[in-house]
Design a protein around this motif. Structure first.
Motif, PDB file in Angstrom:
ATOM      1  N   UNK A 160      27.538 -10.795  38.444  1.00 18.21           N
ATOM      2  CA  UNK A 160      27.520 -10.349  37.096  1.00 18.21           C
ATOM      3  C   UNK A 160      26.199 -10.705  36.396  1.00 18.21           C
ATOM      4  N   UNK A 161      25.702  -9.750  35.502  1.00 17.85           N
ATOM      5  CA  UNK A 161      24.666  -9.893  34.632  1.00 17.85           C
ATOM      6  C   UNK A 161      24.873 -10.916  33.505  1.00 17.85           C
ATOM      7  N   UNK A 162      24.031 -11.562  32.957  1.00 20.62           N
ATOM      8  CA  UNK A 162      24.440 -12.388  31.845  1.00 20.62           C
ATOM      9  C   UNK A 162      22.753 -12.851  31.172  1.00 20.62           C
TER      10      UNK A 162
ATOM     11  N   UNK B 145      10.016 -12.322  38.234  1.00 18.50           N
ATOM     12  CA  UNK B 145       8.962 -11.359  38.379  1.00 18.50           C
ATOM     13  C   UNK B 145       7.501 -12.137  38.204  1.00 18.50           C
ATOM     14  N   UNK B 146       6.358 -11.616  38.455  1.00 18.30           N
ATOM     15  CA  UNK B 146       5.019 -12.214  38.130  1.00 18.30           C
ATOM     16  C   UNK B 146       5.017 -12.873  36.860  1.00 18.30           C
TER      17      UNK B 146
ATOM     18  N   UNK C  44      14.503 -17.875  26.870  1.00 13.61           N
ATOM     19  CA  UNK C  44      15.671 -16.890  26.897  1.00 13.61           C
ATOM     20  C   UNK C  44      15.579 -15.872  28.143  1.00 13.61           C
ATOM     21  N   UNK C  45      16.270 -15.543  28.688  1.00 13.17           N
ATOM     22  CA  UNK C  45      16.251 -14.433  29.801  1.00 13.17           C
ATOM     23  C   UNK C  45      17.551 -13.490  30.128  1.00 13.17           C
ATOM     24  N   UNK C  46      17.427 -12.618  30.576  1.00 12.88           N
ATOM     25  CA  UNK C  46      18.576 -11.993  31.472  1.00 12.88           C
ATOM     26  C   UNK C  46      18.338 -11.466  32.763  1.00 12.88           C
ATOM     27  N   UNK C  47      19.633 -11.650  33.573  1.00 15.71           N
ATOM     28  CA  UNK C  47      19.269 -11.682  34.954  1.00 15.71           C
ATOM     29  C   UNK C  47      20.493 -11.348  35.619  1.00 15.71           C
ATOM     30  N   UNK C  48      20.796 -11.039  36.755  1.00 14.19           N
ATOM     31  CA  UNK C  48      21.847 -11.117  37.645  1.00 14.19           C
ATOM     32  C   UNK C  48      22.227 -12.231  38.612  1.00 14.19           C
ATOM     33  N   UNK C  49      23.454 -12.830  38.456  1.00 12.41           N
ATOM     34  CA  UNK C  49      23.597 -13.987  39.006  1.00 12.41           C
ATOM     35  C   UNK C  49      24.085 -13.775  40.487  1.00 12.41           C
ATOM     36  N   UNK C  50      24.003 -14.678  41.428  1.00 12.12           N
ATOM     37  CA  UNK C  50      24.232 -14.356  42.590  1.00 12.12           C
ATOM     38  C   UNK C  50      24.830 -15.728  43.440  1.00 12.12           C
ATOM     39  N   UNK C  51      25.575 -16.008  44.375  1.00 10.64           N
ATOM     40  CA  UNK C  51      26.317 -17.337  44.741  1.00 10.64           C
ATOM     41  C   UNK C  51      25.387 -17.742  45.856  1.00 10.64           C
ATOM     42  N   UNK C  52      25.375 -19.191  45.911  1.00 17.62           N
ATOM     43  CA  UNK C  52      24.308 -19.872  46.779  1.00 17.62           C
ATOM     44  C   UNK C  52      25.128 -20.414  48.081  1.00 17.62           C
TER      45      UNK C  52
ATOM     46  N   UNK D  35      24.066 -21.544  41.464  1.00 16.55           N
ATOM     47  CA  UNK D  35      23.818 -20.123  41.536  1.00 16.55           C
ATOM     48  C   UNK D  35      22.347 -19.798  41.562  1.00 16.55           C
ATOM     49  N   UNK D  36      21.982 -18.559  42.121  1.00 13.76           N
ATOM     50  CA  UNK D  36      20.655 -18.066  42.094  1.00 13.76           C
ATOM     51  C   UNK D  36      20.560 -16.874  40.968  1.00 13.76           C
ATOM     52  N   UNK D  37      19.455 -16.752  40.336  1.00 13.47           N
ATOM     53  CA  UNK D  37      19.363 -15.875  39.077  1.00 13.47           C
ATOM     54  C   UNK D  37      18.364 -14.983  39.458  1.00 13.47           C
ATOM     55  N   UNK D  38      18.462 -13.615  39.403  1.00 14.77           N
ATOM     56  CA  UNK D  38      17.385 -12.639  39.587  1.00 14.77           C
ATOM     57  C   UNK D  38      16.963 -12.415  38.336  1.00 14.77           C
ATOM     58  N   UNK D  39      15.770 -12.491  37.924  1.00 14.13           N
ATOM     59  CA  UNK D  39      15.187 -12.293  36.398  1.00 14.13           C
ATOM     60  C   UNK D  39      13.920 -11.284  36.445  1.00 14.13           C
ATOM     61  N   UNK D  40      14.231 -10.091  36.374  1.00 12.43           N
ATOM     62  CA  UNK D  40      12.980  -9.236  36.061  1.00 12.43           C
ATOM     63  C   UNK D  40      12.385  -9.123  34.725  1.00 12.43           C
ATOM     64  N   UNK D  41      13.085  -9.768  33.777  1.00 11.66           N
ATOM     65  CA  UNK D  41      12.568  -9.326  32.414  1.00 11.66           C
ATOM     66  C   UNK D  41      11.465 -10.563  32.226  1.00 11.66           C
ATOM     67  N   UNK D  42      10.711 -10.359  31.082  1.00 12.08           N
ATOM     68  CA  UNK D  42       9.701 -11.368  30.866  1.00 12.08           C
ATOM     69  C   UNK D  42      10.558 -12.256  30.045  1.00 12.08           C
TER      70      UNK D  42
END
Length: 793
Positions: free
Chosen positions: A105-107, A158-159, A171-179, A187-194
């Motif tokens: 899910x995203x959060x 992201x860079x 503060x950021x928003x991204x998708x969480x995935x299990x480890x 968990x692992x958070x994929x964050x594309x937002x600045x």
């Protein structure tokens, strides 16, 4: 260890040294076993061991036996470690983060950054660099609910994330995935937002960053290797270390110098405390000075688990080497340090870095004094000390290093001995440059210039040692292989003392070691007779060798790193390469070119006509020009013969157009570099070999349309066995043997289960470098067979 060390009191039982280590070892094992499991299992284990501990305590009080008290200590500490594991697992598995990660899910999260950002790139991909860091989630908003938490996570960003700093709140928003179970994050958070800055780091972290920046600026005028090494030596700042230097340090056993380790702190204290004595500081004053230095070191190197571990191990090693320190006292200090660190963070039990730190310190404490005294019978004490410490540390760490890397360094002790005298001056002058930078940039550059000269010596030792033919010896990273190596190290532990007391025996061992390093003997049974193709173990990449004659071969791709490619060609006895083919310019195929060119006669380099990525193409051109080797794009359908080899170039038929914005390509789109890979159909000794580079399905189908007859006995599976394959391409090739070149435990999931299943269902035999090391294809009177060298790094 020094000449003034007193003898250990005879009334102290030497056996107590070993018993002091038993509770620490028991707690360590408990944490290893429990960390991958649920907190419920840890709670049950805690209760069970606690009950056993109370029972043993009653028995011990009645028997008044030291053995029973030792068993009580073991069980009590195991119970404590189980309780600590339960608390840490509970922290990782409770709250909304794990639930949201399970459903991907995203959060929206508030994060406190707990590590420096590390910029990573993906070899063989046109995707832009990405950033990896650790953070603690302090607030999470998902599905309309906001929750305050304290949950550690791993962030892939992201860079834009490379500019965040340790201690910042964002503060950021991204998708969480299990480890994976047993990880030290939830968990692992994929964050594309600045990231949006919420709060700056604490003042003392900002001050530390200013000091670190001052050190970097003090050496900014120095060569690249020096610019990277001096900050790494002083405070473990590895951000500017060139990859080639990192590899050289790994091969020569000097990695501990460039990372945050106890060595840094030990050297600093060993310099400051004697200076404080000269200024009249005594007794408790020295303790206060030492503690202040430790606090300053931890702040400058960043208060992270690796730094705290290094501080603890450095103090233990210093206790073993300073005046008045007995072996028993050092063992006690080591045991307490291990127990305290594991109770604070039980995930350290599964950390290779922690294991290496403890083993190295234990080697210095337990083995170093005896070996020093043995050598001191016939050489100066200081020299004996300088030899015994790295020798003891290296021997203690060897099994774990072999397990992690699949190799054993034969030059580590000598490299540490030669580099050792320069480490202290480089570290102390570097610390001086960092401090002076706050007052004067000119004085800081002067101190940085002075620090650069001992750093240059260390770099010279690393580069020279890594270039020796037998610098490292391959060792199977298997349970059996590491067990055998551990038994050999234990045997050396008991037998080396007798050798070290005899100068002639030491000189004989040195002579044998020098001979092996300068003229390494080939691995037994390698290369096999009648070999025609070898897929070298170059990690995540391709490095193929086609036998053209005695000492002669055609090389197709060189892997990502020069050292494994050079070593593979050395093992095969190749000194002449009439033609070297680079199927395309991705780094995992062309990055090791320097290793193939090293001390070999190379006639020409054939390359793909698609000259992308441009930076890698320019690097290849520059390297070829430096060696005066012509570079020529291949021609479609050209046929060439070299010695025993004849081949036809089946692809590329045309050069694809260069994309306007390569980095914008999605993960599901094809790579034009991959699809422009050179494809060769090779014939030798009655065997047809199809070499396919990193072809993807689009190019595979195009080749099928242009060349209906793709029959081959051996297929080099495209793109390291990725899932993107055309089944009809495999069916038309119909190979008896498929060779897959991939790196052990790579991040890309190569080879993909779908591809392995596709080959298995067709009855094809599969050989993989990620599990078997280098793979040799042999043929004798029409019989096709394979031989493997064993897992490589």
């Amino acid at each position: 260890m020094s000449a003034s060390d007193p003898q250990e009191p005879p009334e102290e039982e030497p056996t107590l040294d070993a018993r002091l280590l038993l509770p620490a070892a028991a707690g360590w094992i408990t944490a290893i076993l429990l960390m991958p499991h649920s907190s419920a299992i840890a709670v049950i284990t805690t209760a069970t061991i606690s009950a056993l501990s109370l029972t043993l305590l009653v028995l011990a009080l009645r028997r008044r036996s030291r053995l029973f008290f030792t068993l009580v200590a073991i069980t009590a500490l195991s119970a404590g470690m189980a309780a600590a594991s339960a608390l840490q697992i509970h922290r990782l598995t409770t709250g909304p983060v794990l639930t949201l990660a399970t459903s991907n899910s995203t959060a929206k999260l508030h994060l406190k950054i707990t590590s420096d950002p590390a910029v990573r790139t993906t070899p063989g991909s046109r995707r832009p660099p990405y950033v990896v860091l650790k953070a603690t989630a302090t607030q999470i908003t998902a599905e309309g609910a906001t929750t305050r938490i304290q949950t550690p996570i791993l962030l892939i960003g992201s860079p834009a994330w490379q500019h965040v700093r340790l201690g910042q709140h964002v503060e950021t928003q991204g998708r969480l995935s299990p480890v994976d179970p047993g990880s030290d994050v939830a968990a692992m958070l994929s964050a594309r937002a600045t990231p949006k800055l919420l709060e700056d780091p604490a003042w003392w972290l900002r001050a530390a960053e200013q000091v670190r920046a001052g050190l970097r600026s003090s050496v900014e005028d120095q060569p690249e290797d020096v610019r990277g090494l001096v900050p790494a030596l002083v405070m473990g700042d590895e951000s500017a270390l060139p990859p080639d230097l990192v590899t050289d340090f790994q091969l020569t056993g000097l990695t501990h110098l460039s990372a945050v380790s106890g060595t840094n702190l030990t050297l600093l204290l060993a310099f400051v405390l004697p200076l404080a004595r000269l200024l009249g500081v005594r007794a408790r004053g020295l303790t206060v000075v030492g503690l202040l230095i430790v606090v300053a070191f931890v702040i400058l190197a960043r208060p992270q688990p690796s730094v705290l571990r290094a501080a603890a191990m450095g103090l233990v090693a210093l206790a073993a080497m300073t005046t008045g320190g007995t072996r028993r006292r050092a063992v006690r200090s080591l045991s307490v340090a291990v127990i305290a660190l594991l109770l604070l963070d039980t995930s350290l039990a599964r950390s290779a870095g922690f294991a290496l730190s403890v083993l190295a310190t234990a080697g210095i404490v337990l083995l170093g004094p005896g070996w020093r005294d043995a050598l001191a019978n016939w050489m100066p004490l200081r020299l004996a000390e300088a030899i015994s410490c790295p020798l003891a540390a290296q021997l203690a760490c060897t099994p774990v290093v072999a397990w992690l890397s699949g190799q054993v360094s034969l030059v580590a002790v000598v490299a540490n001995l030669l580099a050792g005298p320069a480490v202290g001056p480089a570290t102390i002058l570097g610390f001086g440059a960092a401090g002076v930078a706050l007052l004067s940039s000119d004085l800081a550059r002067l101190a940085g210039w002075l620090a650069s000269w001992p750093a240059r010596w260390i770099i010279l030792i690393a580069e020279t040692g890594a270039d020796l033919p037998g610098a490292v010896s391959p060792w199977p990273a298997t349970v059996v292989g590491v067990t055998v190596l551990t038994l050999l190290c234990i045997a050396l532990t008991f037998g080396l003392h007798r050798i070290l007391t005899r100068p002639l025996a030491v000189l004989l061992c040195l002579a044998i070691l020098v001979f092996v390093v300068l003229r390494p003997t080939p691995r037994l049974g390698w290369p096999p007779a009648h070999w025609v193709l070898v897929a070298c173990a170059v990690g995540q990449g391709d490095g193929l060798v086609l036998r053209a004659g005695e000492d002669t071969a055609v090389v197709v791709d060189t892997g990502p790193d020069p050292t494994p490619m050079d070593r593979c060609l050395q093992d095969l006895g190749i000194t002449h390469i009439p033609i070297l083919v680079l199927t395309h310019f991705h780094a995992d195929h062309a990055g090791g070119l320097a290793g193939a060119l090293n001390d070999r006669q190379v006639g020409e380099i054939e390359v793909s006509p698609y000259l992308s990525p441009p930076a890698e193409h320019r690097r290849v051109q520059a390297l070829a020009a430096a060696h005066q080797i012509p570079v020529r794009p291949v021609t479609y359908l050209e046929r060439r013969t070299v010695g025993l080899l004849t081949w036809t170039t089946l692809w590329p038929a045309k050069v694809p157009a260069m994309p306007a914005n390569p980095s914008s390509t999605s993960d599901n789109e094809s790579s034009p570099e991959n699809n422009a890979s050179i494809v060769m159909l090779v014939e030798t000794a009655g065997v047809r070999i199809l070499l396919t580079g990193d072809l993807e399905p689009e190019a595979q189908r195009a080749i099928l349309a242009a060349h209906p007859d793709l029959r081959a006995d051996v297929l080099k599976v495209p793109h390291h066995g990725s899932a993107r394959q055309d089944p009809e391409f495999f069916a038309k090739a119909g190979p008896r043997l498929a060779v897959i070149s991939a790196g052990p435990a790579n991040d890309y999931g190569h080879p993909a289960p779908r591809t392995l299943d596709l080959l298995t269902r067709s009855g094809t035999t599969i050989r993989r470098t990620d599990t078997s090391g280098a793979v040799a294809v042999t043929t004798d009177e029409g019989t096709l067979a394979t031989s493997t060298q064993g897992q490589q790094p």
